[in-house]
Design a protein around this motif. Structure first.
Motif, PDB file in Angstrom:
ATOM      1  N   VAL A   8      -3.008 -38.431 -18.654  1.00 54.03           N
ATOM      2  CA  VAL A   8      -4.337 -38.777 -19.132  1.00 54.03           C
ATOM      3  C   VAL A   8      -4.723 -37.847 -20.276  1.00 54.03           C
ATOM      4  O   VAL A   8      -4.675 -36.624 -20.145  1.00 54.03           O
ATOM      5  CB  VAL A   8      -5.361 -38.665 -17.990  1.00 54.03           C
ATOM      6  CG1 VAL A   8      -6.754 -39.015 -18.484  1.00 54.03           C
ATOM      7  CG2 VAL A   8      -4.963 -39.572 -16.840  1.00 54.03           C
ATOM      8  N   VAL A   9      -5.099 -38.411 -21.419  1.00 53.48           N
ATOM      9  CA  VAL A   9      -5.491 -37.625 -22.583  1.00 53.48           C
ATOM     10  C   VAL A   9      -6.999 -37.784 -22.775  1.00 53.48           C
ATOM     11  O   VAL A   9      -7.474 -38.763 -23.345  1.00 53.48           O
ATOM     12  CB  VAL A   9      -4.733 -38.069 -23.850  1.00 53.48           C
ATOM     13  CG1 VAL A   9      -5.141 -37.202 -25.036  1.00 53.48           C
ATOM     14  CG2 VAL A   9      -3.234 -37.993 -23.627  1.00 53.48           C
ATOM     15  N   LEU A  10      -7.751 -36.834 -22.246  1.00 55.15           N
ATOM     16  CA  LEU A  10      -9.203 -36.870 -22.313  1.00 55.15           C
ATOM     17  C   LEU A  10      -9.720 -35.516 -22.789  1.00 55.15           C
ATOM     18  O   LEU A  10      -9.037 -34.494 -22.657  1.00 55.15           O
ATOM     19  CB  LEU A  10      -9.807 -37.175 -20.933  1.00 55.15           C
ATOM     20  CG  LEU A  10      -9.364 -38.471 -20.244  1.00 55.15           C
ATOM     21  CD1 LEU A  10      -9.937 -38.521 -18.831  1.00 55.15           C
ATOM     22  CD2 LEU A  10      -9.803 -39.688 -21.037  1.00 55.15           C
ATOM     23  N   ASP A  11     -10.916 -35.514 -23.343  1.00 54.75           N
ATOM     24  CA  ASP A  11     -11.591 -34.276 -23.707  1.00 54.75           C
ATOM     25  C   ASP A  11     -12.511 -33.903 -22.549  1.00 54.75           C
ATOM     26  O   ASP A  11     -13.495 -34.597 -22.283  1.00 54.75           O
ATOM     27  CB  ASP A  11     -12.389 -34.463 -24.998  1.00 54.75           C
ATOM     28  CG  ASP A  11     -12.950 -33.158 -25.530  1.00 54.75           C
ATOM     29  OD1 ASP A  11     -13.423 -32.339 -24.714  1.00 54.75           O
ATOM     30  OD2 ASP A  11     -12.922 -32.957 -26.755  1.00 54.75           O
ATOM     31  N   ASP A  12     -12.197 -32.818 -21.869  1.00 57.83           N
ATOM     32  CA  ASP A  12     -12.941 -32.458 -20.665  1.00 57.83           C
ATOM     33  C   ASP A  12     -14.408 -32.164 -20.932  1.00 57.83           C
ATOM     34  O   ASP A  12     -15.231 -32.222 -20.014  1.00 57.83           O
ATOM     35  CB  ASP A  12     -12.288 -31.249 -19.990  1.00 57.83           C
ATOM     36  CG  ASP A  12     -10.989 -31.607 -19.291  1.00 57.83           C
ATOM     37  OD1 ASP A  12     -10.720 -32.813 -19.137  1.00 57.83           O
ATOM     38  OD2 ASP A  12     -10.243 -30.686 -18.910  1.00 57.83           O
ATOM     39  N   SER A  13     -14.763 -31.847 -22.180  1.00 58.43           N
ATOM     40  CA  SER A  13     -16.157 -31.538 -22.487  1.00 58.43           C
ATOM     41  C   SER A  13     -16.976 -32.791 -22.781  1.00 58.43           C
ATOM     42  O   SER A  13     -18.205 -32.730 -22.840  1.00 58.43           O
ATOM     43  CB  SER A  13     -16.232 -30.591 -23.692  1.00 58.43           C
ATOM     44  OG  SER A  13     -15.753 -31.221 -24.866  1.00 58.43           O
ATOM     45  N   PHE A  14     -16.314 -33.942 -22.966  1.00 58.06           N
ATOM     46  CA  PHE A  14     -17.002 -35.202 -23.242  1.00 58.06           C
ATOM     47  C   PHE A  14     -17.377 -35.897 -21.940  1.00 58.06           C
ATOM     48  O   PHE A  14     -16.632 -35.843 -20.956  1.00 58.06           O
ATOM     49  CB  PHE A  14     -16.115 -36.145 -24.048  1.00 58.06           C
ATOM     50  CG  PHE A  14     -16.032 -35.834 -25.517  1.00 58.06           C
ATOM     51  CD1 PHE A  14     -16.466 -34.633 -26.033  1.00 58.06           C
ATOM     52  CD2 PHE A  14     -15.499 -36.772 -26.392  1.00 58.06           C
ATOM     53  CE1 PHE A  14     -16.380 -34.357 -27.387  1.00 58.06           C
ATOM     54  CE2 PHE A  14     -15.408 -36.512 -27.749  1.00 58.06           C
ATOM     55  CZ  PHE A  14     -15.860 -35.301 -28.247  1.00 58.06           C
TER      56      PHE A  14
ATOM     57  N   ARG B 254     -19.165 -35.503 -17.061  1.00 58.61           N
ATOM     58  CA  ARG B 254     -18.165 -34.940 -17.964  1.00 58.61           C
ATOM     59  C   ARG B 254     -16.768 -35.182 -17.405  1.00 58.61           C
ATOM     60  O   ARG B 254     -16.540 -35.091 -16.198  1.00 58.61           O
ATOM     61  CB  ARG B 254     -18.390 -33.449 -18.163  1.00 58.61           C
ATOM     62  CG  ARG B 254     -19.597 -33.098 -19.009  1.00 58.61           C
ATOM     63  CD  ARG B 254     -19.406 -31.805 -19.788  1.00 58.61           C
ATOM     64  NE  ARG B 254     -18.754 -30.756 -19.032  1.00 58.61           N
ATOM     65  CZ  ARG B 254     -19.382 -29.863 -18.265  1.00 58.61           C
ATOM     66  NH1 ARG B 254     -20.697 -29.919 -18.147  1.00 58.61           N
ATOM     67  NH2 ARG B 254     -18.699 -28.935 -17.634  1.00 58.61           N
ATOM     68  N   ALA B 255     -15.833 -35.473 -18.291  1.00 58.57           N
ATOM     69  CA  ALA B 255     -14.468 -35.799 -17.863  1.00 58.57           C
ATOM     70  C   ALA B 255     -13.837 -34.661 -17.074  1.00 58.57           C
ATOM     71  O   ALA B 255     -13.071 -34.892 -16.140  1.00 58.57           O
ATOM     72  CB  ALA B 255     -13.609 -36.144 -19.069  1.00 58.57           C
ATOM     73  N   GLY B 256     -14.168 -33.424 -17.437  1.00 61.78           N
ATOM     74  CA  GLY B 256     -13.584 -32.281 -16.748  1.00 61.78           C
ATOM     75  C   GLY B 256     -14.007 -32.144 -15.305  1.00 61.78           C
ATOM     76  O   GLY B 256     -13.374 -31.407 -14.535  1.00 61.78           O
ATOM     77  N   LEU B 257     -15.070 -32.852 -14.908  1.00 59.53           N
ATOM     78  CA  LEU B 257     -15.559 -32.786 -13.536  1.00 59.53           C
ATOM     79  C   LEU B 257     -15.119 -33.977 -12.694  1.00 59.53           C
ATOM     80  O   LEU B 257     -15.444 -34.054 -11.509  1.00 59.53           O
ATOM     81  CB  LEU B 257     -17.091 -32.686 -13.530  1.00 59.53           C
ATOM     82  CG  LEU B 257     -17.678 -31.463 -14.239  1.00 59.53           C
ATOM     83  CD1 LEU B 257     -19.196 -31.506 -14.204  1.00 59.53           C
ATOM     84  CD2 LEU B 257     -17.166 -30.166 -13.600  1.00 59.53           C
ATOM     85  N   LEU B 258     -14.402 -34.899 -13.311  1.00 63.02           N
ATOM     86  CA  LEU B 258     -13.947 -36.086 -12.586  1.00 63.02           C
ATOM     87  C   LEU B 258     -12.744 -35.762 -11.713  1.00 63.02           C
ATOM     88  O   LEU B 258     -11.910 -34.917 -12.061  1.00 63.02           O
ATOM     89  CB  LEU B 258     -13.571 -37.194 -13.568  1.00 63.02           C
ATOM     90  CG  LEU B 258     -14.683 -37.775 -14.444  1.00 63.02           C
ATOM     91  CD1 LEU B 258     -14.087 -38.750 -15.456  1.00 63.02           C
ATOM     92  CD2 LEU B 258     -15.746 -38.467 -13.599  1.00 63.02           C
TER      93      LEU B 258
ATOM     94  N   SER C 290     -10.653 -40.740 -10.640  1.00 61.30           N
ATOM     95  CA  SER C 290     -11.688 -41.171 -11.580  1.00 61.30           C
ATOM     96  C   SER C 290     -11.235 -40.984 -13.028  1.00 61.30           C
ATOM     97  O   SER C 290     -11.572 -41.785 -13.905  1.00 61.30           O
ATOM     98  CB  SER C 290     -12.983 -40.388 -11.329  1.00 61.30           C
ATOM     99  OG  SER C 290     -13.539 -40.730 -10.076  1.00 61.30           O
ATOM    100  N   ARG C 291     -10.474 -39.935 -13.285  1.00 56.24           N
ATOM    101  CA  ARG C 291      -9.927 -39.751 -14.634  1.00 56.24           C
ATOM    102  C   ARG C 291      -8.985 -40.912 -14.986  1.00 56.24           C
ATOM    103  O   ARG C 291      -8.958 -41.398 -16.115  1.00 56.24           O
ATOM    104  CB  ARG C 291      -9.180 -38.417 -14.723  1.00 56.24           C
ATOM    105  CG  ARG C 291     -10.097 -37.211 -14.707  1.00 56.24           C
ATOM    106  CD  ARG C 291      -9.329 -35.909 -14.553  1.00 56.24           C
ATOM    107  NE  ARG C 291      -8.515 -35.611 -15.723  1.00 56.24           N
ATOM    108  CZ  ARG C 291      -8.975 -34.976 -16.796  1.00 56.24           C
ATOM    109  NH1 ARG C 291     -10.239 -34.593 -16.868  1.00 56.24           N
ATOM    110  NH2 ARG C 291      -8.169 -34.713 -17.818  1.00 56.24           N
ATOM    111  N   GLN C 292      -8.228 -41.362 -13.980  1.00 59.99           N
ATOM    112  CA  GLN C 292      -7.332 -42.484 -14.216  1.00 59.99           C
ATOM    113  C   GLN C 292      -8.111 -43.771 -14.451  1.00 59.99           C
ATOM    114  O   GLN C 292      -7.693 -44.618 -15.246  1.00 59.99           O
ATOM    115  CB  GLN C 292      -6.368 -42.652 -13.037  1.00 59.99           C
ATOM    116  CG  GLN C 292      -5.275 -43.670 -13.246  1.00 59.99           C
ATOM    117  CD  GLN C 292      -4.322 -43.289 -14.384  1.00 59.99           C
ATOM    118  OE1 GLN C 292      -4.350 -42.186 -14.904  1.00 59.99           O
ATOM    119  NE2 GLN C 292      -3.474 -44.230 -14.782  1.00 59.99           N
ATOM    120  N   LYS C 293      -9.250 -43.939 -13.792  1.00 62.34           N
ATOM    121  CA  LYS C 293     -10.101 -45.105 -14.045  1.00 62.34           C
ATOM    122  C   LYS C 293     -10.585 -45.104 -15.492  1.00 62.34           C
ATOM    123  O   LYS C 293     -10.602 -46.148 -16.158  1.00 62.34           O
ATOM    124  CB  LYS C 293     -11.298 -45.105 -13.096  1.00 62.34           C
ATOM    125  CG  LYS C 293     -10.966 -45.392 -11.652  1.00 62.34           C
ATOM    126  CD  LYS C 293     -12.244 -45.382 -10.810  1.00 62.34           C
ATOM    127  CE  LYS C 293     -11.945 -45.557  -9.341  1.00 62.34           C
ATOM    128  NZ  LYS C 293     -13.161 -45.582  -8.514  1.00 62.34           N
TER     129      LYS C 293
END
Length: 204
Positions: A70-76, A113-117, A121-124
């Motif tokens: 998963v390529v996400l920005d944890d602060s977004f 925030r993505a970093g708290l998922l 949920s990150r995969q969703k």
């Protein structure tokens, strides 16, 4: 999608040794194989992220690619990810993203925030980003990792609906889960795809 004689090596290690694949509209298909068999390398080539050493991949469709990592920005927040991809895809609104999120029971997380998922949920979110531009062909690398049982079933309902509306869905996994839901199944072994016994009917 038509894939012909695709080869790829990492230095002296040949991973793909002549992969041939045809994926027609309205097909729910799968590729299984052991870890290290080359599944992710093949998906990167199919999506255009990686160039094969030899062979060709041809298509005239919009692609959605859901990578295993998963390529996400944890602060977004989730909403900020959706807005970013909306502009990247040139979409007029988030209607399709909202449909996917509702199907995955994910709408309550818009301002998280993505970093708290959690991992599931990150995969969703990963899957929503891959689907929000309504692609004709969807490439999914281990798409249900981290899902609980209910979300796992929701995923297959979503994949089936996509198939029924003429989309092509390719699910790649190291285990052959729910193969009765697939019209086509291949095993990646020895750098080549080997057709497995076709399922007689897909689950509703």
């Amino acid at each position: 999608m038509d894939v012909t004689d695709v080869h790829h090596s990492y230095r002296q290690h040949a991973v793909l040794r002549g992969v041939d694949l045809q994926l027609r509209p309205g097909t729910l298909a799968g590729i299984v194989g052991e870890n290290g068999a080359g599944k992710t390398t093949l998906l990167k080539i199919l999506s255009g992220e990686l160039r094969p050493d030899r062979g060709s991949v041809s298509h005239n469709s919009r692609f959605g690619y859901c990578p295993q990592s998963v390529v996400l920005d944890d602060s977004f927040t989730v909403r900020q990810h959706l807005d970013f991809f909306k502009y990247a895809f040139g979409l007029p609104d988030l209607g399709r993203a909202e449909e996917v999120m509702e199907a995955l029971a994910f709408t309550a997380y818009l301002d998280q925030r993505a970093g708290l998922l959690s991992g599931g949920s990150r995969q969703k979110l990963n899957l929503t980003l891959a689907l929000m531009h309504d692609p004709d062909v969807l490439l999914l690398d281990e798409p249900y990792q981290g899902f609980d049982w209910e979300t796992y079933l929701c995923f297959w309902e979503l994949a089936t609906r996509l198939r029924d509306t003429g989309r092509s869905v390719l699910v790649v996994s190291h285990l052959a889960y729910d193969i009765d839901r697939l019209e086509l199944l291949w095993r990646l072994d020895g750098g080549r795809l080997h057709p497995q016994e076709r399922c007689t009917e897909a689950a509703a």
